[in-house]
Scaffold this motif. Sequence first.
Motif, PDB file in Angstrom:
ATOM      1  N   ALA A  13       0.971  -1.153   0.188  1.00  0.00           N
ATOM      2  CA  ALA A  13       0.012   0.132  -0.028  1.00  0.00           C
ATOM      3  C   ALA A  13       0.779   1.173  -0.046  1.00  0.00           C
ATOM      4  O   ALA A  13       1.609   1.627   0.879  1.00  0.00           O
ATOM      5  CB  ALA A  13      -0.831   0.140   1.319  1.00  0.00           C
ATOM      6  N   PRO A  14       0.924   1.774  -1.064  1.00  0.00           N
ATOM      7  CA  PRO A  14       1.997   2.784  -1.184  1.00  0.00           C
ATOM      8  C   PRO A  14       1.535   4.126  -0.308  1.00  0.00           C
ATOM      9  O   PRO A  14       0.465   4.827  -0.468  1.00  0.00           O
ATOM     10  CB  PRO A  14       1.892   3.464  -2.670  1.00  0.00           C
ATOM     11  CG  PRO A  14       0.614   2.911  -3.047  1.00  0.00           C
ATOM     12  CD  PRO A  14       0.227   1.616  -2.393  1.00  0.00           C
ATOM     13  N   ILE A  15       2.524   4.492   0.552  1.00  0.00           N
ATOM     14  CA  ILE A  15       2.448   5.731   1.506  1.00  0.00           C
ATOM     15  C   ILE A  15       2.903   6.972   0.528  1.00  0.00           C
ATOM     16  O   ILE A  15       2.015   7.838   0.579  1.00  0.00           O
ATOM     17  CB  ILE A  15       3.285   5.410   2.665  1.00  0.00           C
ATOM     18  CG1 ILE A  15       2.984   4.304   3.500  1.00  0.00           C
ATOM     19  CG2 ILE A  15       3.339   6.843   3.414  1.00  0.00           C
ATOM     20  CD1 ILE A  15       3.943   4.021   4.659  1.00  0.00           C
ATOM     21  N   ASP A  16       3.811   6.833  -0.016  1.00  0.00           N
ATOM     22  CA  ASP A  16       4.255   7.908  -0.952  1.00  0.00           C
ATOM     23  C   ASP A  16       5.161   7.465  -2.029  1.00  0.00           C
ATOM     24  O   ASP A  16       4.931   6.002  -2.187  1.00  0.00           O
ATOM     25  CB  ASP A  16       4.986   8.937  -0.112  1.00  0.00           C
ATOM     26  CG  ASP A  16       6.207   8.515   0.576  1.00  0.00           C
ATOM     27  OD1 ASP A  16       6.953   7.680   0.142  1.00  0.00           O
ATOM     28  OD2 ASP A  16       6.507   9.090   1.511  1.00  0.00           O
ATOM     29  N   VAL A  17       5.883   8.360  -2.828  1.00  0.00           N
ATOM     30  CA  VAL A  17       6.606   7.824  -3.828  1.00  0.00           C
ATOM     31  C   VAL A  17       7.829   7.061  -3.646  1.00  0.00           C
ATOM     32  O   VAL A  17       8.384   6.573  -4.528  1.00  0.00           O
ATOM     33  CB  VAL A  17       7.164   8.942  -4.882  1.00  0.00           C
ATOM     34  CG1 VAL A  17       5.606   9.636  -5.748  1.00  0.00           C
ATOM     35  CG2 VAL A  17       7.675  10.316  -3.906  1.00  0.00           C
ATOM     36  N   HIS A  23       1.297  -5.310   3.211  1.00  0.00           N
ATOM     37  CA  HIS A  23       0.044  -5.759   4.115  1.00  0.00           C
ATOM     38  C   HIS A  23       0.481  -6.977   4.807  1.00  0.00           C
ATOM     39  O   HIS A  23      -0.552  -7.473   5.750  1.00  0.00           O
ATOM     40  CB  HIS A  23      -1.215  -5.880   3.099  1.00  0.00           C
ATOM     41  CG  HIS A  23      -1.997  -4.524   3.064  1.00  0.00           C
ATOM     42  ND1 HIS A  23      -2.558  -3.958   4.241  1.00  0.00           N
ATOM     43  CD2 HIS A  23      -1.968  -3.806   1.975  1.00  0.00           C
ATOM     44  CE1 HIS A  23      -3.025  -2.817   3.789  1.00  0.00           C
ATOM     45  NE2 HIS A  23      -2.760  -2.891   2.351  1.00  0.00           N
TER      46      HIS A  23
ATOM     47  N   SER B  54       2.875  13.385  -2.583  1.00  0.00           N
ATOM     48  CA  SER B  54       3.054  12.421  -3.694  1.00  0.00           C
ATOM     49  C   SER B  54       1.881  12.465  -4.653  1.00  0.00           C
ATOM     50  O   SER B  54       0.788  12.869  -4.376  1.00  0.00           O
ATOM     51  CB  SER B  54       3.218  11.213  -3.264  1.00  0.00           C
ATOM     52  OG  SER B  54       4.353  10.998  -2.364  1.00  0.00           O
ATOM     53  N   VAL B  93      -6.818   2.557  -1.882  1.00  0.00           N
ATOM     54  CA  VAL B  93      -5.599   1.946  -1.198  1.00  0.00           C
ATOM     55  C   VAL B  93      -6.080   2.139   0.542  1.00  0.00           C
ATOM     56  O   VAL B  93      -6.698   3.151   0.840  1.00  0.00           O
ATOM     57  CB  VAL B  93      -4.454   2.674  -1.460  1.00  0.00           C
ATOM     58  CG1 VAL B  93      -4.572   4.292  -1.229  1.00  0.00           C
ATOM     59  CG2 VAL B  93      -3.237   2.557  -0.571  1.00  0.00           C
ATOM     60  N   ALA B 106      -3.898   7.287  -4.545  1.00  0.00           N
ATOM     61  CA  ALA B 106      -3.500   6.101  -3.992  1.00  0.00           C
ATOM     62  C   ALA B 106      -2.009   6.181  -3.280  1.00  0.00           C
ATOM     63  O   ALA B 106      -0.994   5.588  -3.506  1.00  0.00           O
ATOM     64  CB  ALA B 106      -3.254   4.888  -5.111  1.00  0.00           C
ATOM     65  N   PHE B 107      -2.108   7.073  -2.439  1.00  0.00           N
ATOM     66  CA  PHE B 107      -1.133   7.583  -1.486  1.00  0.00           C
ATOM     67  C   PHE B 107      -1.593   7.966  -0.186  1.00  0.00           C
ATOM     68  O   PHE B 107      -2.673   8.656  -0.280  1.00  0.00           O
ATOM     69  CB  PHE B 107      -0.092   8.650  -1.968  1.00  0.00           C
ATOM     70  CG  PHE B 107       0.619   8.435  -3.389  1.00  0.00           C
ATOM     71  CD1 PHE B 107       1.399   7.479  -3.285  1.00  0.00           C
ATOM     72  CD2 PHE B 107       0.514   9.019  -4.454  1.00  0.00           C
ATOM     73  CE1 PHE B 107       2.346   7.276  -4.540  1.00  0.00           C
ATOM     74  CE2 PHE B 107       1.285   8.754  -5.499  1.00  0.00           C
ATOM     75  CZ  PHE B 107       2.197   7.824  -5.491  1.00  0.00           C
ATOM     76  N   PHE B 108      -0.854   8.023   0.817  1.00  0.00           N
ATOM     77  CA  PHE B 108      -1.278   8.631   2.105  1.00  0.00           C
ATOM     78  C   PHE B 108      -1.589   9.883   2.051  1.00  0.00           C
ATOM     79  O   PHE B 108      -2.616  10.644   2.681  1.00  0.00           O
ATOM     80  CB  PHE B 108      -0.207   8.438   2.965  1.00  0.00           C
ATOM     81  CG  PHE B 108      -0.883   8.256   4.743  1.00  0.00           C
ATOM     82  CD1 PHE B 108      -1.277   7.076   5.042  1.00  0.00           C
ATOM     83  CD2 PHE B 108      -0.998   9.348   5.500  1.00  0.00           C
ATOM     84  CE1 PHE B 108      -1.685   6.825   6.270  1.00  0.00           C
ATOM     85  CE2 PHE B 108      -1.491   9.357   6.745  1.00  0.00           C
ATOM     86  CZ  PHE B 108      -1.958   7.811   7.166  1.00  0.00           C
TER      87      PHE B 108
END
Lengths: 89, 904
Positions: A13-17, A23, B54, B93, B106-108
């Motif tokens: 699950a991407p938090i950022d780049v 999971h 992002s 997500v 699809a990022f935090f």
Amino acid sequence: MTNLNCRDCRDFAPIDVVKGVCHITKTTVLGDAEQCGDFSMMPKCKHCSQFTADAETVEMGVCQASTMEPKFFAFPDMVSVTCEYYEQN
Amino acid sequence: MPKTLKEVLAEAGSPMDFESGGHSPKEMVDREVKREPHARVVKLKDIYMDTLSSANNEFPYWYTREYVQHDTEIPVVRRAMSLKSAFSHSTPVIYPGELLVTHKAAFFRGSFPMPWLSEGYYMAKEDELYQEALKHGSASADEHTKFGQGGGNVVESFDKVISIAGKFGMRQEEIPALLKLAKAWVGKSVDDLGHKYEQMVPDYAVKEALMRNVICMFDSGYTLPQGREVINYYYPLEYGIDGLLDMAEELKAKVAGRADGDGIKGTNRLFNYEAIILSLEGLKTWFENYGKEARRLESIEKDAGQKAEYAEIAERLEWLSHGKPRTFAEAFQMMLTIHLAVLNEDAISGMAPGRIAQVLYPYFEQDIAAGRTNEDEVMELLELYRLSMSSIDCFASTGVVGGVLSGNTFNTVSIGGLNKDGGHAVNRLEYLLLEAGLNNPMPQPTLALLYDEKLPEDFLLLAMECIKTGVGYPAFMNNQIGMTFMLGQYGPEGMTAEEARSWAIGGCLESSPCCWKPLHLNGKEYFVPGGAGQPTSVGVHFLAMPKILEAVLWNGVDQRTGEQVFAPHDRKLATYDELFDQFKLYWQKAVDVLALTNNIQHDIWRKNNMAVITSMLKPDCLDRGHLIDEKGYRYNATFNVESAGTITCVNSLAAIKKLVYEDKAVSLDELKTAIKDNFGFKTAEEVNSFSLSDQEQRDGDTGKWDKLHFMCLQAPKYGNDDIFADQILLDWENFFCPDCRNYESLYAHTMYPCQISVSTHGAMGSATIASGDGRLAGTTFADASLSAFPGTDRSGVYALLNSAAIWDHSMSQNSQLNVKIHPSAIQGPSGSRKLLDLIQAYMRKGGFHIQFNVVDTKVLKDAQKNPQNYRDLMVRVAGFTQYWVEIGKPVQDELIARTEYEGI
């Protein structure tokens, strides 16, 4: 399935780049980290039979499922979880 | 070493490090009140704190792909088809531990470009699109904007991450797609089409010069066309998605082919309902896709507790994809997802949730009574909500995101105020909402307390506790003044006194019209407030008063660039009245041309890029069948004129009036020479500080301007209850407020004043030479519209309040007053009481807004030196709170310099 890493995993699950949450392990992992034994492939254009890679720009290609002419472009790294045209290679 | 201004003045016996009302302790003092949220929230917050802003191309890809296929379709339907495709294809997500789900991308902390609005600003600086944007002024503000170097800002590219617009990170692999999508919109975006047609305004050259010289900060039609308004969650809560689909289908059939007396837009209703249906279908799929992802996670999850939570989330989303919410958790989830859906429809800042504790109260009341939930569970959701809202980023240009927003997106929640019947509206959930702000201090949602004499005392004292955490909220807004403004502005559109009570804050500080709607839950009826007006802070945005004054003094020429902005006035400026008269004439010229050009931009937006989802939510679009572009909203007179640098300009006028025209201590020409020569100092850019006190004398400066500079600094200043300066403010307000009525929006309504600075006082100050008040080149303006210039309010905080309240605030959408207080000044219960007394005194004098930074300046100085130790330090900037490390240096410097009250 060479050159695949955590960013190509369905359970990432991407938090950022840069990073995301796994999971499976519930830990933060780098997206570019090597895949592990629990790897499960994330549908992306680059894994789709409808995708034709661009001869010159590796980050680009064409979606053959596109209904317009010329066919609309696509890019290999785009996630296709929700794409109705996705057909895994 | 060159001397700083602070040293020069200390030697002259007038030190700048002034402390008002006492002296602060020598050691750093932390804030008195500190709390912790639930463990789950702490875990997720840790992720947030280490998250980079992002962006990806998924939403614009599907939007564009659909759009290009339908070039013969009716514009509103084509837009809705594109939105439907983009929402339907957005990747869901979900992170472990979340209870409220859905994210913008699809990022935090994700976002994405919207090239259909504007595509030039995020291109590489050498790209022709960016160069073109610079040429016609739309990117000039970017050049004067500095982002905070820490937190989630991606200010530079690294490894495989490319920094875009100085803020957002995008994977290198996606850059070719970004460029291809951008180029697909060249000549078609609102920005490009607007530019094509705005050039047809006869004085367009003036507009372009205003933008290039940063006299005006930005256009609104293609930057942030929606926002600074209050959303309305009523329809999805009352009817659910399927209920709304049924309603739209029924109404579509009813109006198909019928003009019903409106020969121009009557038949448009068919297409509008079709667009609503398409958008709803997109949202339905979005809910469903999130539900599927929750089910997938449930299927792979091994931890029983987490597995059960995924199942619960899945059930909630599956239900909400068609049904109306039945519980507090369902209603909260619906509200959040709908909010994010609106934010994905356009580049938006300031889409305020409004009075959510009153909207959610029916579910809260019934769930608590039935034992379906308890206050601890509700509190956990409220704390999680703060995390979701703080994670909202808006992808826009550097000048907009950094120079105006400081990275915040102003999703303000209002509390307090009155109910439909005129009693106070505070309920138990409002207390919990305030407590959640204490427990989980995060920038969003910031809280706006609509102060009314009827509000309960213990509620107000709880608000004092919250302020003492240093989070800067709740800000206090005067409910009665707000209602008076509402009736004046929206009375002609039918607003009644009863409806005026429903108003709330949109954006950070923009009073917005709302209405009451009857919500039904298990046979009980509740009247809930929600937004009913178009976006505000659209129209003329951030017109820098000190730069207009500069143009007056130099016959229309901007002194930083040498460009002739206004036609020469060729007046001698022999008297103060002549000077002020010319100031008003240049002001009117600027507002007029900016109003016209922005009308054209918004007209392009409403024709090709109109709000469909926000429109559907706002009364009375669904009922009438008309969207925003056809004035379907109940209130449409929302366009305004936004000023900046008010107090810097007032102080400059006061100094010129005193020194040149009354005392004749210096000629106007000599003063202009000194100003142009920056009083012998370096520029702020050279010194790399934007605070006046840090400015350094030029090497070899002979000190020839020292005396005059000292006189300018000592001239009467606003904020001291001194009628000399305050009268100038009064004269200005009595001109400015009614003058706004001379300009007409594209919706054929007159405009009104908006007086907040957001972060523009930093960026615009950076583009302004020295001024008559002794401020030096490139330093920030005084913040807000009624804050004193740092260090000049030397007569106590009550004197400042008297100065601020000299004019009738109900003539304006808002005013803004920031006060910085040392934590030791308001310690303990007696400190809370003193703070509340101060606020009430201001409200009773007719002040509209006041808010506080409770912080020791020494902490801010240390944070600037050692940002790595202060990731979670928050400060109140203007109408919003932000993490210190995400604020640009000019505004940081200004925050440090603000007068610190040691006692009240």
